[in-house]
Scaffold this motif. Structure first.
Motif, PDB file in Angstrom:
ATOM      1  N   ARG A   9      -6.811  -0.536   8.000  1.00  0.00           N
ATOM      2  CA  ARG A   9      -6.133  -1.817   7.857  1.00  0.00           C
ATOM      3  C   ARG A   9      -5.813  -2.426   9.218  1.00  0.00           C
ATOM      4  O   ARG A   9      -5.957  -3.646   9.413  1.00  0.00           O
ATOM      5  CB  ARG A   9      -4.850  -1.656   7.037  1.00  0.00           C
ATOM      6  N   TRP A  17       0.859  -1.187   0.000  1.00  0.00           N
ATOM      7  CA  TRP A  17       0.000   0.000   0.000  1.00  0.00           C
ATOM      8  C   TRP A  17       0.894   1.236   0.000  1.00  0.00           C
ATOM      9  O   TRP A  17       1.736   1.399   0.882  1.00  0.00           O
ATOM     10  CB  TRP A  17      -0.891   0.016   1.235  1.00  0.00           C
ATOM     11  N   THR A  61       3.680   4.626  10.740  1.00  0.00           N
ATOM     12  CA  THR A  61       3.049   3.363  10.335  1.00  0.00           C
ATOM     13  C   THR A  61       3.543   2.831   8.998  1.00  0.00           C
ATOM     14  O   THR A  61       3.054   1.800   8.532  1.00  0.00           O
ATOM     15  CB  THR A  61       1.520   3.543  10.265  1.00  0.00           C
ATOM     16  N   ALA A  62       4.500   3.502   8.381  1.00  0.00           N
ATOM     17  CA  ALA A  62       5.054   3.030   7.110  1.00  0.00           C
ATOM     18  C   ALA A  62       6.387   2.347   7.342  1.00  0.00           C
ATOM     19  O   ALA A  62       7.210   2.817   8.150  1.00  0.00           O
ATOM     20  CB  ALA A  62       5.227   4.199   6.141  1.00  0.00           C
ATOM     21  N   VAL A  75      -4.104   3.320   6.974  1.00  0.00           N
ATOM     22  CA  VAL A  75      -3.457   2.412   7.921  1.00  0.00           C
ATOM     23  C   VAL A  75      -4.373   2.103   9.112  1.00  0.00           C
ATOM     24  O   VAL A  75      -4.342   0.982   9.645  1.00  0.00           O
ATOM     25  CB  VAL A  75      -2.103   2.976   8.402  1.00  0.00           C
ATOM     26  N   VAL A 120       0.898  -4.075   9.092  1.00  0.00           N
ATOM     27  CA  VAL A 120       0.608  -2.901   8.259  1.00  0.00           C
ATOM     28  C   VAL A 120       1.895  -2.158   7.925  1.00  0.00           C
ATOM     29  O   VAL A 120       2.114  -1.743   6.784  1.00  0.00           O
ATOM     30  CB  VAL A 120      -0.392  -1.969   8.985  1.00  0.00           C
ATOM     31  N   ARG A 121       2.754  -2.028   8.901  1.00  0.00           N
ATOM     32  CA  ARG A 121       4.017  -1.309   8.683  1.00  0.00           C
ATOM     33  C   ARG A 121       4.873  -2.027   7.638  1.00  0.00           C
ATOM     34  O   ARG A 121       5.515  -1.389   6.798  1.00  0.00           O
ATOM     35  CB  ARG A 121       4.763  -1.180  10.013  1.00  0.00           C
ATOM     36  N   THR A 135       3.509  -1.094   4.015  1.00  0.00           N
ATOM     37  CA  THR A 135       3.118   0.289   3.714  1.00  0.00           C
ATOM     38  C   THR A 135       4.324   1.122   3.314  1.00  0.00           C
ATOM     39  O   THR A 135       5.365   1.087   3.988  1.00  0.00           O
ATOM     40  CB  THR A 135       2.418   0.943   4.920  1.00  0.00           C
TER      41      THR A 135
END
Length: 485
Positions: free
Chosen positions: A57, A43, A140-141, A54, A75-76, A79
């Protein structure tokens, strides 16, 4: 229903409207893809505006029985986040109560993980803690990138509090410089020229520098003919556009003049077309009107300026700059050598980046994250004249355009004055002389040397093809592989 209006326009509205739009983009975007049966491996969030992706998700993972920590980790891993601006106003932040109210409207209660959700967006930019969308994305990435090398440095410094105790050069923000889709922006005349003198492979492999070295094989006469034709097309477009406005809309004579009807098709023409806002300093070239007038009206070596652009509806400073430039365009003092092309859009942009002789950009450093209009101009043989900000900080090679760099310091007024004087110096000593220095066949060979280097150096390095390869290889592939481990 009333909520249809939320997606009716990009700009405008209050903070409540803004957060509702971003929930539609983020939460709604994930739900739409799910309804379509799409299961992205990676993503990619472009700007913090999409960061509610995020949260949706994470919530989806929690509803499948995972812990908050496990959901966040997954998620991390998958992303990627790209931040596009160092301007504080470009990073949305909302009161926590507003976020909670509207997320509850989308989900119901946030439940026991309410505090954990809110902590992901917690950030204080100096005006008190708020829920910051860029901070949410950064936390969160798994991979974060800026859009030019200089912007990467600015971002690592600007968002330092996200990584407490981490040295600036170790903060996890890489740079992937923006690029343009060259086939979209190249003029037909330049395409014909390239087809004739380069391998036809340039169309597919235009990120290969070796292909573009063959630009040196194009005869000066052919290159100059192509550039002259594009300038003539620009002025024909400007004249017909003004004629149409006068005939169909009955605009005033002053507006017809301001549209560029008095411009000289053979004169050196500088273009400035972009969003009008304070940090882009659209009025910098007018800093010393008397000196500018002398340059514009130099005997047998005139200069003219073509402006175009729009201001954000809520940007009063940008609107003021636009109005001031327009007033110069209708001022008899400038003798019709300044034009403002209104209703700026992609159609107008094509004519300008292809038909001007020089492309001007003078943002207040370091507030230009990248910029791309100068790339679009350069690939058409329109050299860039710019402050060393954004992409030009790494794109300037010394022979492919001009760098406005007086190495000034002090307050903004002092920097503006120094930058303006450096701009005038370049025009008087380098740019105007090179353009009007012609041989017996009226060809400006010294000028064409800069034109060639602009095409050769910018086209492969700042192409979307190169950029997308970098995203795919450096970010997407790594994230997808990480997700499979």
């Amino acid at each position: 229903p009333w909520d249809r209006e939320l997606s009716a326009r990009l700009y405008g509205g209050d903070r409540e409207t803004r957060i509702q739009q971003e929930i539609i983009l983020g939460v709604g975007g994930v739900r739409v893809l799910k309804a379509m049966g799409a299961t992205p491996a990676v993503w990619h969030l472009n700007e913090g505006h999409a960061a509610f992706v995020v949260l949706q998700r994470i919530r989806d993972h929690i509803e499948r029985g995972e812990s908050f920590e496990a959901a966040l980790a997954e998620v991390r891993r998958t992303t990627v986040f790209t931040t596009h601006t160092p301007v504080p106003a470009g990073h949305d932040a909302f009161p926590f109560s507003l976020v909670e109210t509207h997320l509850a409207g989308a989900w119901g209660t946030l439940g026991s993980y309410r505090d954990a959700f809110m902590a992901l967006g917690h950030y204080d930019n100096g005006s008190g803690p708020q829920f910051n969308m860029t901070a949410l994305a950064l936390r969160t990435a798994g991979s974060t990138n800026a859009v030019s090398q200089l912007h990467g440095e600015v971002t690592r410094e600007m968002w330092g509090p996200i990584w407490p105790g981490v040295a600036e050069d170790k903060r996890p923000v890489r740079a992937i410089t923006n690029g343009i889709h060259a086939p979209t922006w190249l003029a037909a005349e330049m395409v014909t020229l390239f087809d004739r003198h380069l391998s036809l492979e340039w169309r597919e492999d235009h990120d290969d520098p070796a292909i573009w070295e063959r630009i040196m094989d194009i005869p000066d006469a052919e290159l100059w003919e192509a550039r002259s034709s594009l300038r003539n097309y620009l002025f024909a477009f400007i004249r017909e556009r003004a004629r149409s406005r006068w005939k169909e809309e009955h605009v005033s004579a002053a507006r017809v003049v301001a549209a560029g009807t008095l411009l000289d098709p053979s004169a050196l023409t500088i273009g400035f077309a972009r969003r009008f806002t304070g940090y882009k300093r659209p009025e910098l070239i007018f800093h010393n009107p008397d000196r500018l007038l002398a340059i514009l009206n130099a005997s047998r070596r005139p200069l003219q300026l073509v402006f175009a652009g729009k201001a954000h509806p809520a940007d009063d400073t940008g609107k003021h700059h636009l109005q001031q430039v327009y007033r110069r365009a209708i001022d008899p003092l400038f003798g019709g050598r300044i034009a403002f092309v209104d209703d700026y859009d992609l159609h107008v942009a094509h004519f300008l980046v292809q038909g001007c002789d020089v492309w001007l950009n003078n943002p207040r450093k370091p507030l230009e994250a990248s910029g791309t209009s100068g790339m679009k101009a350069s690939v058409n043989g329109v050299p860039h004249l710019s402050i060393g900000d954004g992409w030009w900080a790494e794109g300037f090679t010394g022979d492919n355009g001009w760098l406005i760099d007086p190495k000034s310091s002090g307050d903004s007024d002092a920097i503006d004055a120094a930058d303006a004087e450096a701009l005038y110096d370049l025009l008087e000593r380098q740019i105007v002389p090179a353009f009007y220095d012609r041989d017996a066949n009226d060809i400006p060979r010294r000028w064409l040397a800069v034109v060639r280097r602009a095409i050769i150096s910018v086209t492969p390095r700042f192409s979307a093809r190169r950029m997308v390869k970098q995203y795919a290889e450096d970010l997407y592939a790594r994230a997808a592989t990480s997700a499979q481990v």
